[in-house]
Design an enzyme around this catalytic site. Structure first.
Site, PDB file in Angstrom:
ATOM      1  CD  GLU A 192      12.867   2.173   8.089  1.00 45.39           C
ATOM      2  OE1 GLU A 192      13.373   3.217   7.634  1.00 45.39           O
ATOM      3  OE2 GLU A 192      12.780   1.110   7.446  1.00 45.39           O
TER       4      GLU A 192
ATOM      5  CE  LYS B  41      -2.357   3.452   2.133  1.00 44.86           C
ATOM      6  NZ  LYS B  41      -1.781   4.641   2.804  1.00 44.86           N
TER       7      LYS B  41
ATOM      8  CD  GLU C 146      10.235  11.872  12.481  1.00 49.38           C
ATOM      9  OE1 GLU C 146      11.142  11.314  11.843  1.00 49.38           O
ATOM     10  OE2 GLU C 146       9.127  11.331  12.700  1.00 49.38           O
TER      11      GLU C 146
ATOM     12  CB  CYS D 142      12.898   8.391   9.965  1.00 46.48           C
ATOM     13  SG  CYS D 142      13.826   7.006   9.258  1.00 46.48           S
TER      14      CYS D 142
END
Length: 469
Positions: free
Chosen positions: A245, A170, A369, A279
């Site tokens: 992840e 996806k 983040e 990331c």
């Protein structure tokens, strides 16, 4: 431009016929209407995968490896077109893109592993021969992010199918243009019908995959918040395996003996690559107090080299945020930097990357983040102090700069992180494991054992008649 779903080697519209509009993050103009998968499409993809994987497993490791190597070559040959689609969809600068090369290397690595899947044997018990078999799970799924869609499509695909599984991937609604082309390449590589499916859509499609009772594993790359939801859905359905992840807020630790010019260039590469939408960006920079005043000018010089503009222009080195939502989120963090500290450079949505100092350690800008080109700089005095500061985060991906090998090893052992760069930054290699500690993820990708979590291990205890020689 192909924007259909890919099920059983056919490009098809969604069963509902519904689409969503993909807009250029640079111009704001619509670039494509993309079909959005629903529950009927998910079920069709699962049925196609169930029918396909037994024959794919029976082909054997060398046969699967041959298809994967062909796919790797095709990805390289179509690298320019893949880069163009990535740039169009989410504004990634075309200049210097290595995505096709990285993707092909990852596929080649999986092909090599496919030929070497083995179990273990034991003869230590008299009258017994005990062995293990490694076999595919069956139907698996991968949910990929928008920031590096080509790389992540290829990573999830090759890890999933190399052991003999069939996979449903996806893609994100923010970047769904590369996946159909990659599916075309799968056909050309000789990968049989049903082994690879692609569904585009919003988060609801990922939720359906995570909760589907006949999918045996799901691998997800994306935000920590969504990772928690996927883990919960998997637990509440069939306890499928989950590999995550997730996010990061990586520190870059610059000791007094570091190559300061290299460390400054490394920071620019880490925080500015893909416009900071990665990331593994070293978004917190801890600099030893004795070299702080020397390092900051070098850092600002590096950050001042970005060329803003049209991401398709090869002179552009920093493109726009992926969409307006992401741009506003990043600007919100920049506003915190402007209010709570001082921006040495940047700080505006349409401006350069932001380098900020004077931010408290517990500030939202220092803790969360950003997923944009923002770095916060701090001073430190001792090794003990900087270890405590670096580890005071829910994330676990780091970088260390020093010429002292003993210190590098000592500090790396003390850092609570799954991946640490020493005198380098933001690096992922297919032959080495990549994983994060804490809420940066669970499980991992890459390395010599990267196929293990996509297989079942079965133990056979066999009684044998040893007789007499």
């Amino acid at each position: 431009m192909n924007t259909k779903l890919f099920i059983n080697n056919e490009f098809v519209p969604s069963a509902s016929g519904e689409t969503f509009t993909l807009k250029s993050p640079f111009t704001g103009e619509a670039v494509a209407e993309v079909y959005e998968a629903g529950s009927e499409d998910v079920e069709a993809a699962v049925k196609a995968a169930e029918a396909a994987w037994p024959a794919w497993e029976a082909l054997g490791g060398p046969g699967r490896a041959a298809c994967l190597r062909k796919l790797a070559q095709l990805v390289l040959e179509h690298g320019e077109e893949l880069n163009r689609l990535e740039t169009l969809a989410m504004g990634k600068p075309a200049a210097g893109s290595m995505d096709a090369i990285i993707s092909a290397g990852t596929i080649e690595h999986a092909a090599n592993l496919a030929e070497g899947v083995t179990g273990i044997t034991s003869l230590i018990r008299p009258g017994m021969l005990n062995i293990t078999l490694k076999q595919p799970l069956g139907v698996v799924a991968g949910v990929i992010p928008w920031n590096v869609s080509t790389i992540q499509f290829c990573t999830k695909l090759c890890s999933g199918i190399a052991p003999g599984n069939a996979i449903i991937i996806k893609s994100s609604e923010k970047s769904s243009l590369c996946a159909p082309l990659l599916c075309e390449l799968c056909i050309k590589a000789g990968i049989p019908a049903g082994v690879v499916q692609h569904l585009s859509g919003r988060g609801s499609v990922g939720a359906m995959l995570a909760s589907h009772p006949r999918i045996k594993k799901i691998g997800f790359t994306g935000s920590t918040r969504t990772g928690r939801l996927i883990l919960k859905a998997a637990a509440e359905s069939n306890l499928k395996r989950v590999q995550l992840e997730l996010g990061g807020k990586s520190p870059q630790i610059v000791f007094e003996d570091a190559d300061l010019e290299a460390a400054a260039a490394g920071s620019r590469l880490s925080v500015g690559w893909n416009s900071g939408q990665i990331c593994i960006a070293n978004a917190r920079c801890y600099i030893h107090e004795s070299v702080y005043d020397k390092f900051i000018p070098l850092l600002l010089k590096e950050y001042g080299t970005y060329q803003l503009g049209d991401p398709s222009d090869l002179k552009t080195t920093m493109g726009p945020m992926a969409d307006e939502l992401q741009a506003n989120a990043v600007q919100g963090f920049m506003d915190i930097g402007n209010k709570e500290g001082k921006a040495l450079i940047g700080g505006k949505k349409e401006g350069l990357a932001q380098v900020t100092y004077g931010i408290a350690h517990d500030s939202a800008l220092n803790k969360n983040e950003v997923f944009g080109p923002v770095v916060v700089v701090h001073k430190f005095k001792t090794e003990t102090e900087v270890l405590e500061l670096a580890n005071d985060t829910e994330f676990g991906l780091y970088g260390v700069w020093t010429k002292d090998v003993s210190r590098a090893i000592r500090v790396s052992k003390g850092l609570q992180a799954g991946s640490i760069g020493v005198n380098t930054t933001s690096i992922i290699l297919p032959e080495m494991p990549f994983s994060g500690f804490k809420t940066s993820g669970m499980g991992g990708e890459g390395g010599p054992r990267s196929l293990d979590s996509w297989m079942e291990e079965k133990t056979l205890y066999m009684k044998i008649d040893e007789g007499k020689l």
